[in-house]
Design a protein around this motif. Structure first.
Motif, short mmCIF file in Angstrom:
data_model
loop_
_atom_site.label_atom_id
_atom_site.label_comp_id
_atom_site.label_asym_id
_atom_site.label_seq_id
_atom_site.Cartn_x
_atom_site.Cartn_y
_atom_site.Cartn_z
N UNK A 118 123.11 -10.90 12.39
CA UNK A 118 122.14 -10.81 11.31
C UNK A 118 120.87 -10.09 11.77
N UNK A 119 120.33 -9.24 10.90
CA UNK A 119 119.00 -8.67 11.11
C UNK A 119 118.07 -9.26 10.07
N UNK A 120 116.99 -9.87 10.51
CA UNK A 120 116.05 -10.52 9.61
C UNK A 120 114.68 -9.87 9.76
N UNK A 121 114.15 -9.40 8.66
CA UNK A 121 112.79 -8.88 8.60
C UNK A 121 111.93 -9.91 7.89
N UNK A 122 110.78 -10.25 8.45
CA UNK A 122 109.95 -11.26 7.83
C UNK A 122 108.47 -11.02 8.10
N UNK A 123 107.64 -11.45 7.18
CA UNK A 123 106.19 -11.47 7.40
C UNK A 123 105.70 -12.90 7.58
N UNK A 124 106.63 -13.80 7.89
CA UNK A 124 106.32 -15.22 8.06
C UNK A 124 106.37 -15.60 9.53
N UNK A 125 105.28 -16.10 10.05
CA UNK A 125 105.26 -16.55 11.44
C UNK A 125 106.21 -17.73 11.67
N UNK A 126 106.25 -18.75 10.80
CA UNK A 126 107.21 -19.84 11.02
C UNK A 126 108.67 -19.38 10.97
N UNK A 127 109.01 -18.49 10.05
CA UNK A 127 110.39 -17.99 9.96
C UNK A 127 110.77 -17.28 11.25
N UNK A 128 109.88 -16.40 11.74
CA UNK A 128 110.16 -15.66 12.97
C UNK A 128 110.34 -16.62 14.15
N UNK A 129 109.51 -17.65 14.21
CA UNK A 129 109.59 -18.59 15.33
C UNK A 129 110.89 -19.40 15.28
N UNK A 130 111.30 -19.82 14.09
CA UNK A 130 112.55 -20.57 13.94
C UNK A 130 113.73 -19.76 14.44
N UNK A 131 113.81 -18.49 14.04
CA UNK A 131 114.93 -17.64 14.44
C UNK A 131 114.83 -17.23 15.90
#
Length: 274
Positions: A118-131
């Motif tokens: 999976x490639x995930x693009x995010x502007x969310x700090x919590x989302x990035x940290x979880x992944x």
């Protein structure tokens, strides 16, 4: 500690942190959960805070009021978990997906840590940290730059510029509010611009929003209702909202949330794919 002193301390924690949990307060003050709930009931009745499932948040309700990530994380816990469970079924291995900022998208991120390639693009700090902390080594996580908001989103020209260069299969968008007139909205002007860039970069838009977002209007519209290919919500959505959303969004998926925060039965789907 007297009840009055404890309640004053609770209000201060709500002000500083944007939200509190019953279990954390009970442990901190050395009292029972029931005692804390009585404190929250008393403060809620006086309009000094808003009691929510599992805790409390500030009492503000204006169109520019933006609760922090922690404040929102104690609201509608079972509904968010059920919505995230269903949304995860839309993700295929090897896809390029975007997750906007939000507590529901953060719940979804926890369900994507085992999706291969999976490639995930995010502007969310919590989302990035979880992944980053729990994801697979064959996953790629792209965190945009930008200015941090109270909801832990990165927004502004840097975020918009990064997103505009991308082409994504799917966007999961968390929103502050939904209305027939204003569409999907946010209380942050810069976040709306960043969200619109994410929408433009994705082939399909999936909005994740529990029933409490209906008839809530933030100061800035992100996109109109018809822009959503899919809206995943819970079955506590009012009948009037079901009618409006069923007529406007491509597909309306409603899930049932249990106390444990898991879906049960078969999700309800209304509307026709557009």
């Amino acid at each position: 500690m007297l009840a009055q002193q404890r309640q004053a301390a609770i209000l201060e924690r709500v002000r500083v942190h944007g939200g509190v949990r019953v279990t954390e307060l009970a442990a901190e003050f050395g009292v029972s959960d029931m005692t804390i709930r009585r404190d929250l009931d008393a403060l809620n009745e006086r309009g000094l805070l808003a009691k929510v499932h599992g805790g409390a948040t500030p009492a503000g309700t204006g169109s520019t009021d933006e609760p922090g990530f922690r404040a929102k994380s104690v609201r509608q816990l079972a509904e968010k978990a059920a919505i995230a469970d269903r949304a995860a079924q839309l993700v295929r291995p090897g896809a390029a997906v975007a997750l906007s900022a939000g507590t529901t998208t953060a719940e979804l991120a926890r369900r994507l840590v085992d999706v291969p390639g999976l490639t995930v693009v995010t502007n969310s700090l919590p989302v990035a940290e979880i992944l980053h902390a729990g994801g697979r080594p064959d996953q790629t996580v792209v965190l945009t730059g930008g200015v941090r908001t109270p909801s832990d989103a990165l927004v502004g020209p840097l975020a918009v510029g990064a997103v505009r260069a991308l082409h994504l299969d799917l966007l999961f968008l968390g929103v502050h509010g939904i209305s027939e007139r204003a569409g999907f909205t946010t209380p942050n002007l810069m976040e709306a611009e960043t969200d619109r860039a994410l929408v433009a970069a994705a082939d399909r838009l999936v909005v994740l929003a529990d029933h409490s977002k209906w008839d809530t209007v933030g100061i800035s519209s992100i996109v109109e209702l018809a822009a959503a290919h899919v809206l995943v919500t819970d079955d506590r959505l009012p009948p009037a909202a079901r009618r409006v959303l069923g007529e406007h969004v491509g597909e309306l998926i409603m899930v049932k949330a249990t106390g444990a925060g898991r879906t049960t039965g078969t999700p309800t789907s209304e509307g026709t794919a557009q």
